[in-house]
Design an enzyme around this catalytic site. Structure first.
Site, short mmCIF file in Angstrom:
data_model
loop_
_atom_site.label_atom_id
_atom_site.label_comp_id
_atom_site.label_asym_id
_atom_site.label_seq_id
_atom_site.Cartn_x
_atom_site.Cartn_y
_atom_site.Cartn_z
N GLU A 279 0.89 -1.17 0.00
CA GLU A 279 0.00 0.00 0.00
C GLU A 279 0.92 1.21 0.00
OE1 GLU A 279 -1.54 3.12 0.95
OE2 GLU A 279 -2.22 2.33 2.88
N CYS A 313 -1.84 8.96 2.73
CA CYS A 313 -1.57 8.51 1.36
C CYS A 313 -2.79 8.72 0.46
CB CYS A 313 -1.10 7.07 1.34
SG CYS A 313 -2.02 6.02 2.44
N GLU A 410 3.72 13.28 -4.76
CA GLU A 410 3.04 13.24 -3.47
C GLU A 410 3.79 14.15 -2.49
OE1 GLU A 410 3.20 9.52 -1.25
OE2 GLU A 410 1.10 9.81 -0.70
#
Ligand code: ADP
Length: 506
Positions: A279, A313, A410
């Site tokens: 993940e 996230c 990100e």
């Protein structure tokens, strides 16, 4: 490890009155008054085979409070030998644990969940100290959801055969789990609960900058009398994680963290018969259509990016708003952002706490600078920040294009980038123009549009007229560089079982 007098006192606070912030549905269980003082040891060992042991490395390192930069405690730096001892303990515990009836395993999980609820306040305070996130989030989201994961998976432990009809689910074996620093306790619960429910044993490595709640969870395991070796906790940095994923006796690796490290881990397990779930990062699109309830959408967008300082996230970091309402929506957002209270994470009124580490702060600053350099327009409300600790003002860029770094990379911080669309087709195209695919959000009044858009967005989870809402029953995971495998729900349990065809005896 010897207990010490090093106690961290926090002021008495009222238990949550059931009000929710940031969308959590699970309520905080009123904690006993006695947990107003959270005892923290000077030094923590490793939890291996049901005992606290000194690291063979002889090394320890400090974990600090990001809101003050003060040292909280020292934790052990596990080396290869320590990791091996933990894996051997998990291996030794496996036959008896997997042989237990699902009903008996469920009892342990229920017990763990109940104890977590009873000690909720202590966990919330400790998490806030070690991580920097606001107490109202640890109190209303992290800790209740962690307990929910144990409850939820306890419910499945004796019903696995119903989950996989016509097949015989068996545990995978010894599982190595590596978790990040943004939701330390919650990630531990996400990983440990399904593994145990399915009869596996675990070696878990918390992130080096936020290890304290995973260590405290070991006290809960002791209190619940979980058999020795069923869960082992090794603290340390990336080298400890690397030693764990390379251990030849692991049957499965589950990792949550950066895409970079995820790729490293993929290489490390390649060619071995080790199951893997990853993940990883995200760069979620948050779409706002002109017919949406705009004031509610503003709340959703704020929750989407400023919850947990944007260290999420699945954060809604790319706001893509219909051109016709762009100016109005941005003005509303600016007004709302000016009311976000940044500061002492232990203050129950705080909305945004400290950035988790100086490294993360540097990364955020670097990417924000790139946004300015590339020509996007930065908005930051006036906001007094504490002198010590790591802080960043809630920030928003307008005039962002698809090629800007702030729109592609990100940031993992409280930074929103805003761009526009004219048609639903363009909205979908922009949303999918990313190397990630973890989550997305849609705000519109039209149900048919929700279905049309959601079915075209490549993301593991698509929230409709809400954002950052989590539930143990709902599978979570990504597409593309956001990883593979799901956590939560039936799909999450699938990753912790091997299926044999037919209902074979034994
Ligand atoms: P983040 O961006 O959350 O800091 P990282 O991917 O760096 O994410 O870290 C997530 C977890 O992975 C941490 O527990 C960290 O110690 C661990 N880790 C870092 N490098 C490695 C590696 N090469 N192999 C295994 N685990 C690692």
């Amino acid at each position: 490890m010897a207990k010490t007098d090093n106690k961290t006192s926090v002021p008495k606070r009222r238990a949550n009155n059931g009000k929710l912030s940031f969308g959590g549905k699970w309520q905080y269980a009123k904690a006993p008054e006695s947990t107003d003082h959270v005892a923290i040891e000077d030094r923590y060992g490793l939890f291996i085979g049901g005992a606290w042991v000194r690291p063979k490395s002889g090394k320890y390192f400090a974990t600090i409070n990001p809101a003050t930069e003060k040292k909280i405690a020292e934790v052990a730096q596990a080396n290869k030998k320590d990791v091996d001892a933990a894996v051997q303990a998990a291996k030794k515990a496996l036959p008896a644990w997997r042989k237990l009836s699902g009903d008996d395993r469920a009892r342990f999980l229920f017990r763990i969940a109940r104890i977590l609820q009873e000690r909720a306040r202590e966990f919330a305070v400790l998490e806030t100290l070690d991580n920097g996130k606001p107490i109202k989030e640890t109190r209303d989201v992290d800790v209740p959801l962690a307990a929910q994961h144990f409850f939820y998976h306890a419910g499945w432990a004796d019903k696995l055969e119903l989950l996989f009809p016509g097949e015989k689910p068996e545990p995978v074996g010894v599982v190595g789990q590596i978790i990040p620093w943004n939701f330390p306790l919650l990630m531990a619960a996400w990983k440990i609960a399904p593994a145990l429910a399915a009869g596996n044993t675990v070696v878990i490595k918390p992130a080096e900058t936020s290890p304290l709640t995973a260590l405290r969870l070991c006290e809960v395991f002791e209190q619940a009398e979980l058999p020795a070796g069923v869960v082992n906790v090794v603290t340390g940095d990336g080298s400890t994680g690397a030693a764990l994923v390379r251990h030849p006796d692991l049957n499965k690796v589950a990792f949550t963290g950066s895409t970079e490290v995820g790729k490293e881990i993929q290489k490390a397990v390649a060619g071995r018969s080790v199951d893997l779930t990853l993940e990883l990062g995200g760069k979620a699109a948050h779409l706002v259509f002109e017919d949406a309830a705009l004031d509610q959408a503003v709340e959703g967008v704020v929750r989407g990016i400023f919850f947990n300082q944007g260290h999420v996230c699945c954060a809604g970091s790319r706001l893509i708003v219909q051109e016709s309402v762009h100016d109005l929506f941005v003005r509303k957002l600016q007004r709302r952002m000016a009311r976000i209270r940044v500061g002492d994470p232990l203050d129950k009124n705080t909305d945004m706490g400290a950035i988790h580490s100086s490294e993360q702060l540097m990364r955020i600053r670097g990417l924000v600078q790139s946004g300015v350099d590339e020509g996007a327009v930065l908005f930051q409300p006036k906001c007094a920040l504490p002198k010590n600790g790591f802080w960043f003002v809630p920030s928003m860029f307008t005039g962002v294009t698809q090629s800007h770094r702030i729109s592609r990379e990100e940031i993992f911080g409280p930074v929103l980038s805003v761009s526009t669309f004219r048609t639903p087709e363009e909205a979908v195209k922009k949303a999918n123009d990313t190397s990630y695919g973890l989550s997305a959000g849609i705000w519109t009044d039209k149900g048919a549009r929700i279905l049309w858009v959601a079915s075209r967005i490549r993301a593991g989870i698509v929230w409709n007229n809400t954002f950052n809402l989590f539930d143990a029953a709902s599978p979570f995971g990504g597409y593309q560089e956001s990883g593979f495998g799901r956590e939560g729900g039936r799909q999450g349990l699938r990753a912790y079982v091997k299926l044999r065809s037919g209902l074979l005896p034994g």
